[in-house]
Design a protein around this motif. Structure first.
Motif, PDB file in Angstrom:
ATOM      1  N   PRO A 128       0.826  -1.211   0.000  1.00 40.10           N
ATOM      2  CA  PRO A 128       0.000   0.000   0.000  1.00 40.10           C
ATOM      3  C   PRO A 128       0.865   1.270   0.000  1.00 40.10           C
ATOM      4  O   PRO A 128       0.496   2.266  -0.623  1.00 40.10           O
ATOM      5  CB  PRO A 128      -0.809  -0.121   1.291  1.00 40.10           C
ATOM      6  CG  PRO A 128      -0.896  -1.586   1.544  1.00 40.10           C
ATOM      7  CD  PRO A 128       0.424  -2.132   1.058  1.00 40.10           C
ATOM      8  N   GLN A 129       1.990   1.222   0.650  1.00 40.64           N
ATOM      9  CA  GLN A 129       2.897   2.374   0.681  1.00 40.64           C
ATOM     10  C   GLN A 129       3.443   2.667  -0.727  1.00 40.64           C
ATOM     11  O   GLN A 129       3.526   3.824  -1.132  1.00 40.64           O
ATOM     12  CB  GLN A 129       4.048   2.118   1.644  1.00 40.64           C
ATOM     13  CG  GLN A 129       5.023   3.272   1.746  1.00 40.64           C
ATOM     14  CD  GLN A 129       6.181   2.985   2.687  1.00 40.64           C
ATOM     15  OE1 GLN A 129       6.318   1.889   3.204  1.00 40.64           O
ATOM     16  NE2 GLN A 129       7.019   3.980   2.890  1.00 40.64           N
ATOM     17  N   GLU A 130       3.795   1.626  -1.477  1.00 42.84           N
ATOM     18  CA  GLU A 130       4.294   1.812  -2.841  1.00 42.84           C
ATOM     19  C   GLU A 130       3.203   2.368  -3.753  1.00 42.84           C
ATOM     20  O   GLU A 130       3.473   3.234  -4.599  1.00 42.84           O
ATOM     21  CB  GLU A 130       4.826   0.490  -3.397  1.00 42.84           C
ATOM     22  CG  GLU A 130       6.097   0.031  -2.730  1.00 42.84           C
ATOM     23  CD  GLU A 130       6.476  -1.395  -3.087  1.00 42.84           C
ATOM     24  OE1 GLU A 130       7.668  -1.623  -3.348  1.00 42.84           O
ATOM     25  OE2 GLU A 130       5.579  -2.276  -3.116  1.00 42.84           O
ATOM     26  N   ILE A 131       1.980   1.915  -3.576  1.00 42.40           N
ATOM     27  CA  ILE A 131       0.848   2.419  -4.360  1.00 42.40           C
ATOM     28  C   ILE A 131       0.628   3.895  -4.047  1.00 42.40           C
ATOM     29  O   ILE A 131       0.475   4.720  -4.954  1.00 42.40           O
ATOM     30  CB  ILE A 131      -0.439   1.602  -4.084  1.00 42.40           C
ATOM     31  CG1 ILE A 131      -0.242   0.123  -4.436  1.00 42.40           C
ATOM     32  CG2 ILE A 131      -1.638   2.213  -4.811  1.00 42.40           C
ATOM     33  CD1 ILE A 131       0.049  -0.165  -5.881  1.00 42.40           C
ATOM     34  N   LYS A 132       0.632   4.227  -2.775  1.00 45.56           N
ATOM     35  CA  LYS A 132       0.452   5.619  -2.356  1.00 45.56           C
ATOM     36  C   LYS A 132       1.566   6.505  -2.916  1.00 45.56           C
ATOM     37  O   LYS A 132       1.323   7.627  -3.358  1.00 45.56           O
ATOM     38  CB  LYS A 132       0.428   5.690  -0.826  1.00 45.56           C
ATOM     39  CG  LYS A 132       0.078   7.016  -0.276  1.00 45.56           C
ATOM     40  CD  LYS A 132      -1.233   6.886   0.447  1.00 45.56           C
ATOM     41  CE  LYS A 132      -1.572   8.207   1.105  1.00 45.56           C
ATOM     42  NZ  LYS A 132      -2.940   8.562   0.837  1.00 45.56           N
ATOM     43  N   GLN A 133       2.795   5.980  -2.922  1.00 40.35           N
ATOM     44  CA  GLN A 133       3.935   6.720  -3.464  1.00 40.35           C
ATOM     45  C   GLN A 133       3.740   6.980  -4.964  1.00 40.35           C
ATOM     46  O   GLN A 133       4.007   8.080  -5.447  1.00 40.35           O
ATOM     47  CB  GLN A 133       5.213   5.911  -3.215  1.00 40.35           C
ATOM     48  CG  GLN A 133       6.488   6.638  -3.455  1.00 40.35           C
ATOM     49  CD  GLN A 133       7.691   5.784  -3.044  1.00 40.35           C
ATOM     50  OE1 GLN A 133       7.659   4.545  -3.131  1.00 40.35           O
ATOM     51  NE2 GLN A 133       8.733   6.429  -2.588  1.00 40.35           N
ATOM     52  N   ALA A 134       3.264   5.984  -5.695  1.00 42.35           N
ATOM     53  CA  ALA A 134       3.003   6.151  -7.129  1.00 42.35           C
ATOM     54  C   ALA A 134       1.904   7.186  -7.348  1.00 42.35           C
ATOM     55  O   ALA A 134       2.030   8.062  -8.215  1.00 42.35           O
ATOM     56  CB  ALA A 134       2.617   4.817  -7.759  1.00 42.35           C
ATOM     57  N   GLU A 135       0.833   7.105  -6.564  1.00 43.49           N
ATOM     58  CA  GLU A 135      -0.256   8.079  -6.691  1.00 43.49           C
ATOM     59  C   GLU A 135       0.249   9.493  -6.413  1.00 43.49           C
ATOM     60  O   GLU A 135      -0.106  10.434  -7.131  1.00 43.49           O
ATOM     61  CB  GLU A 135      -1.392   7.723  -5.734  1.00 43.49           C
ATOM     62  CG  GLU A 135      -2.133   6.467  -6.126  1.00 43.49           C
ATOM     63  CD  GLU A 135      -3.093   5.963  -5.052  1.00 43.49           C
ATOM     64  OE1 GLU A 135      -2.990   6.394  -3.868  1.00 43.49           O
ATOM     65  OE2 GLU A 135      -3.946   5.129  -5.396  1.00 43.49           O
ATOM     66  N   GLN A 194       0.307  12.789  -8.953  1.00 44.28           N
ATOM     67  CA  GLN A 194      -0.334  14.042  -8.548  1.00 44.28           C
ATOM     68  C   GLN A 194       0.642  15.213  -8.620  1.00 44.28           C
ATOM     69  O   GLN A 194       0.224  16.359  -8.771  1.00 44.28           O
ATOM     70  CB  GLN A 194      -0.905  13.916  -7.135  1.00 44.28           C
ATOM     71  CG  GLN A 194      -2.105  13.002  -7.065  1.00 44.28           C
ATOM     72  CD  GLN A 194      -2.566  12.743  -5.638  1.00 44.28           C
ATOM     73  OE1 GLN A 194      -2.014  13.262  -4.680  1.00 44.28           O
ATOM     74  NE2 GLN A 194      -3.584  11.913  -5.505  1.00 44.28           N
ATOM     75  N   SER A 195       1.929  14.922  -8.537  1.00 39.53           N
ATOM     76  CA  SER A 195       2.945  15.983  -8.546  1.00 39.53           C
ATOM     77  C   SER A 195       3.286  16.474  -9.956  1.00 39.53           C
ATOM     78  O   SER A 195       4.064  17.415 -10.099  1.00 39.53           O
ATOM     79  CB  SER A 195       4.223  15.505  -7.846  1.00 39.53           C
ATOM     80  OG  SER A 195       4.966  14.629  -8.677  1.00 39.53           O
ATOM     81  N   VAL A 196       2.725  15.844 -10.976  1.00 41.69           N
ATOM     82  CA  VAL A 196       2.998  16.254 -12.364  1.00 41.69           C
ATOM     83  C   VAL A 196       1.684  16.522 -13.116  1.00 41.69           C
ATOM     84  O   VAL A 196       1.380  15.885 -14.120  1.00 41.69           O
ATOM     85  CB  VAL A 196       3.877  15.224 -13.122  1.00 41.69           C
ATOM     86  CG1 VAL A 196       5.312  15.269 -12.634  1.00 41.69           C
ATOM     87  CG2 VAL A 196       3.315  13.814 -12.998  1.00 41.69           C
ATOM     88  N   PRO A 197       0.917  17.520 -12.658  1.00 43.69           N
ATOM     89  CA  PRO A 197      -0.377  17.791 -13.292  1.00 43.69           C
ATOM     90  C   PRO A 197      -0.254  18.306 -14.722  1.00 43.69           C
ATOM     91  O   PRO A 197      -1.240  18.297 -15.462  1.00 43.69           O
ATOM     92  CB  PRO A 197      -1.005  18.852 -12.377  1.00 43.69           C
ATOM     93  CG  PRO A 197       0.162  19.525 -11.735  1.00 43.69           C
ATOM     94  CD  PRO A 197       1.205  18.435 -11.566  1.00 43.69           C
TER      95      PRO A 197
END
Length: 87
Positions: free
Chosen positions: A27-34, A38-41
């Motif tokens: 879940p931490q890796e998924i959150k990191q990917a999300e 989000q940081s490159v809109p």
């Protein structure tokens, strides 16, 4: 080792869609990917909501699952198209 792409190169490519394959990710890796996406809109795929995090475990064994994988990719990239045969 997973393939990586430089942030500047990603911005230069500006893809319309992204399929990020993350089978067996925590879940931490998924959150990191999300968070990354989000940081490159300014990336077209992010603006259009076409970033797909694929977590299916069968993606680890493409030989036996290549048809299933193709259907998954097609459903993400072309959600209005049907994979069923047409008359």
């Amino acid at each position: 080792m997973s393939p990586t792409i430089d942030r500047e190169r990603l911005l230069q490519l500006n893809p319309d869609a992204v399929l990020q394959i993350l089978p067996d990710s925590s879940p931490q890796e998924i959150k990191q990917a999300e968070s990354f996406w989000q940081s490159v809109p300014e990336v077209s795929a992010v603006r259009q909501g076409h970033v797909f995090l694929l977590k299916e475990t069968y993606l680890l064994l493409p030989g036996f699952s290549v048809g299933k994988m193709a259907e998954l990719f097609a459903s993400k990239l072309h959600p209005d198209a049907s994979t069923k045969e047409r008359p």
